[in-house]
Design a protein around this motif. Structure first.
Motif, short mmCIF file in Angstrom:
data_model
loop_
_atom_site.label_atom_id
_atom_site.label_comp_id
_atom_site.label_asym_id
_atom_site.label_seq_id
_atom_site.Cartn_x
_atom_site.Cartn_y
_atom_site.Cartn_z
N LEU A 1 22.84 -24.20 -4.73
CA LEU A 1 23.80 -23.67 -3.70
C LEU A 1 23.11 -23.99 -2.27
N GLY A 2 22.06 -24.41 -2.04
CA GLY A 2 21.48 -24.41 -1.06
C GLY A 2 20.40 -23.42 -0.54
N PRO A 3 19.63 -23.59 0.70
CA PRO A 3 18.67 -22.27 1.04
C PRO A 3 19.29 -21.12 1.13
N ALA A 4 18.66 -20.10 0.69
CA ALA A 4 18.87 -18.64 1.02
C ALA A 4 18.13 -18.02 2.32
N GLU A 5 18.63 -17.95 3.26
CA GLU A 5 18.21 -17.87 4.71
C GLU A 5 17.69 -16.17 4.76
N VAL B 1 13.34 -20.29 -0.28
CA VAL B 1 14.28 -19.91 -1.37
C VAL B 1 15.29 -20.37 -1.42
N TYR B 2 15.97 -20.97 -2.56
CA TYR B 2 17.13 -21.69 -2.95
C TYR B 2 17.81 -20.93 -3.89
N ALA B 3 19.28 -20.88 -3.47
CA ALA B 3 20.39 -20.08 -4.20
C ALA B 3 20.82 -21.04 -5.44
N THR B 4 21.01 -20.67 -6.71
CA THR B 4 21.54 -21.50 -7.82
C THR B 4 22.52 -20.38 -8.32
#
Length: 679
Positions: free
Chosen positions: A559-563, A513-516
């Motif tokens: 904004l990159g991956p949401a860990e 899942v990636y944050a935007t």
């Protein structure tokens, strides 16, 4: 105060507008106008573009500028210049060369000592064999080992000294490359001034203090946009700080100036186009060009006094070639007739404010006209004559109509009046071209090198991001930008933008899942593409690439991956047949997606899937899911056919399960082309 000092006005740089390449500078000067109105305003840069100087009087009515031109002055420095970076670089370069020489000499000593080997004496045939003196061999080995130990110890010291010298030299070279170019040379101070004549004849108070405003353009300045975004988790708005990275090497430091940033092309021509009329019917003679008038007579007698005074042009001097100068005459062969002058060479009189057609322009057209477009009376040989014979002269047929000067001859801003020492009938006449200043050309060449400066990360050239529109941004406060050819950051202002965080995932490609960050430009000005530093809840997150945002446009910024969010996808395929004779193959695809939110707050997740598409009439695809089709006008990443979306809102610590699928029905004899039955 002397008269010379009274006529000189100091000036200061007030504002600068940086374009795609180059800048428009505005300089102010103030003082009382001396008798005669002649004022010399100092402080202009050496890289000033020729012909770009403009001057006007502000704040006082009835006072105007009647003349403004650039004056270059040079004088030797009164005292020797202090040791600068160039001298420091030369000194360190010599020290580095000396350290390298000592290191190389030590290496040669080590090589010589390491090459020592015992050499037995030559044995004669009648001599018996001798025993090898082992003690001598061992003593030589001990000597070589002890000597090499000392030499290697010294080599380590010399290599350390060489590294220190190279490091100091590299630092000095870098400082020299990034030093400001707003400094005089070591032996000569060159100043550029504007000679301005102020007309105070129509004012009531000739002694009043007036303010002059000078505008000029310089090369060697570029800029790219940059941003800083601050927002809070779960908030609907954020603050976007507009910034710019500016680099300039114009030859003058910009200290305390108002900076404007424009995306337009400063060198783009702004002249009005010339539209030629199209006539249908009877042929008519061409109309005379605007601004043209017949040249007056009397050029031969204009310089009679100058020639009578004995100041004849030097016959041995070689004239400087120009674009409009005629080619030199070809050497005459023995017995060949003398070469006649080119058409109009002896008939071109002085032109007042308007130029006559140059000989080179008429030589290109080959119309054989004299000045003013009239046929020349000078005959021209049609071909080389044989030895001892001459060909009969031929006169060109007269052509009716007004003169047809070229575009260069009508470019009044680029015409130069030739002096009385010019040769070949050029003196006293206007010709296209500008005086060539090699020093100023070199200054401008060095200034333009800043255009090849590497861009910061995620930065985009302003013309690429602005598209077909031009924009301008003005800084809220004055800034300092030295002329060192490196990037400097200035702040333009701060605006409020609509921003909220969404999460995307395409589990069929990657179970991540990636944050935007979804930005909405609610202002009336465009936001150009560039790097944006994102900070959430006061903590720096990352630097991303902001796309160009038109007024009212909404775009996503990754904004990159949401860990803290986990996604899992499983698929199942069941193949069967249907129909009266089992002539239809049914491929039933099932998709199972699980989501889990481990973050401290609620999240909104968009899950993207794709279903197959077909153009065959006998192949049907039936969907079995509650997903949706992307809306019209969605982003370019949603334009692919078959894209489907799930939108899920998960609370903190919540989870969700999504089930979907589709069936592919096709004739049993057909096979899938370009696809996988089980994906």
């Amino acid at each position: 105060m002397t008269v010379e000092a009274a006529h000189r006005w100091g000036s200061f740089l007030d504002s600068v507008v940086v374009y795609e390449q180059g800048a428009l500078c505005r300089r102010l000067a103030k003082g009382s106008v001396p008798p005669g109105g002649g004022v010399r305003v100092t402080g202009l840069p050496r890289s000033l573009e020729p012909g770009s100087l403009r001057a006007r009087v502000t704040g006082v009515r009835g006072v105007s500028v009647s003349e403004a031109r650039v004056v270059v002055e040079a004088e030797p420095l009164g005292s020797p210049a202090p040791e600068g970076l160039q001298d420091e670089v030369e000194r360190l370069r010599n020290e580095c060369a000396a350290a390298q020489g000592r290191r190389d000499h030590q290496l040669r000593l080590i090589e010589e000592v390491g090459a020592l080997r015992p050499v037995p004496p030559a044995r004669r045939r009648e001599d018996p064999h001798r025993r090898t003196p082992v003690d001598a061999w061992l003593e030589l080995a001990d000597f070589v080992d002890e000597r090499l130990t000392g030499l290697h110890t010294r080599l380590v010291e010399l290599e350390d000294a060489l590294r220190r010298a190279e490091r100091e030299l590299g630092i000095a070279v870098d400082r020299l490359a990034h030093t400001s170019t707003d400094a005089p040379s070591a032996h000569l101070a060159t100043t550029v001034a504007a000679h301005v004549i102020v007309d105070v004849s129509t004012t009531d108070d000739p002694q009043a203090e007036v303010e002059l405003e000078l505008e000029y353009t310089v090369p060697g300045a570029v800029w790219v946009p940059a941003y800083r975004l601050t927002c809070r988790q779960g908030g609907g708005t954020g603050r976007l700080v507009l910034r710019a990275s500016v680099a300039q090497r114009t030859g003058e430091d910009w200290t305390g100036v108002s900076v404007g940033l424009a995306t337009a092309d400063l060198r783009r021509g702004t002249g009005l186009p010339r539209l030629r009329s199209l006539r249908i019917g009877r042929s008519q003679p061409p109309s005379a060009p605007t601004g043209w008038r017949e040249p007056p007579a009397g050029l031969a007698g204009l310089f009679a006094g100058y020639d009578a005074a004995g100041r004849q042009p030097d016959a041995t001097a070689v004239p400087v070639p120009s674009a409009s100068a005629p080619p030199p005459p070809a050497p005459q062969a023995y017995g060949a007739p003398p070469t006649l002058p080119a058409p109009g060479a002896a008939l071109e009189p002085l032109v007042g404010h308007m130029p006559a057609p140059s000989r080179s322009a008429r030589a290109r057209t080959g119309d054989g006209r004299g000045p003013g477009g009239r046929p020349s009376a000078v005959p021209v040989p049609s071909a080389p004559a044989a030895l001892g014979k001459t060909a009969p002269p031929m006169s060109p047929a007269p052509t009716a109509g007004p003169p047809q000067p070229s575009g260069d001859e009508l470019d009044y801003a680029n015409l130069v009046l030739c002096g009385p020492d010019e040769q070949g009938g050029r003196r006293g006449r206007l010709f296209p071209g500008s005086p060539f200043d090699p020093v100023a050309t070199e200054y401008r060449r060095r200034a333009e090198s800043v255009a090849s400066l590497p861009l910061p990360g995620h930065a985009v050239r302003v013309r690429e991001s602005a598209g077909s529109f031009d924009h301008r941004f003005d800084t809220a406060a004055r800034a300092d930008i030295p002329s060192d050819g490196t990037w400097h950051t200035v702040t333009i202002g701060e605006i409020a933008v609509g921003v909220h965080t969404e999460y995307l995932c395409a589990p069929a490609l990657e179970q991540t899942v990636y944050a935007t960050s979804v930005l909405r430009n609610a202002t009336d000005q465009a936001l150009l593409a560039g790097p944006v530093e994102v900070s959430v809840d006061g903590d720096y997150l990352l630097t991303a690439a902001l796309p160009t945002l038109a007024p009212g446009e909404v775009r996503r910024v990754g904004l990159g991956p949401a860990e803290g969010i986990q996604v899992t996808r499983r698929t199942n395929l069941r193949e069967s047949t249907s129909g009266l004779r089992n002539n239809t193959t049914v491929l039933d695809h099932r998709v199972h997606v699980e989501l889990a939110n481990r973050l401290a707050g609620p999240v909104s997740i968009e899950v993207r899937e794709r279903v197959p598409v077909t153009s065959e009439p006998d192949v049907r695809i039936e969907e079995r899911a509650d997903w949706s089709v992307p809306e019209e006008g969605a982003g370019p990443d949603l334009h692919a056919p078959g894209t489907r979306l799930w939108r899920v809102d998960l609370p903190a610590g919540g989870s969700a399960v999504l089930d979907g699928g589709y069936e592919i029905r096709m004739p049993a004899g057909k096979a899938l082309v370009g696809g996988n039955r089980r994906s």
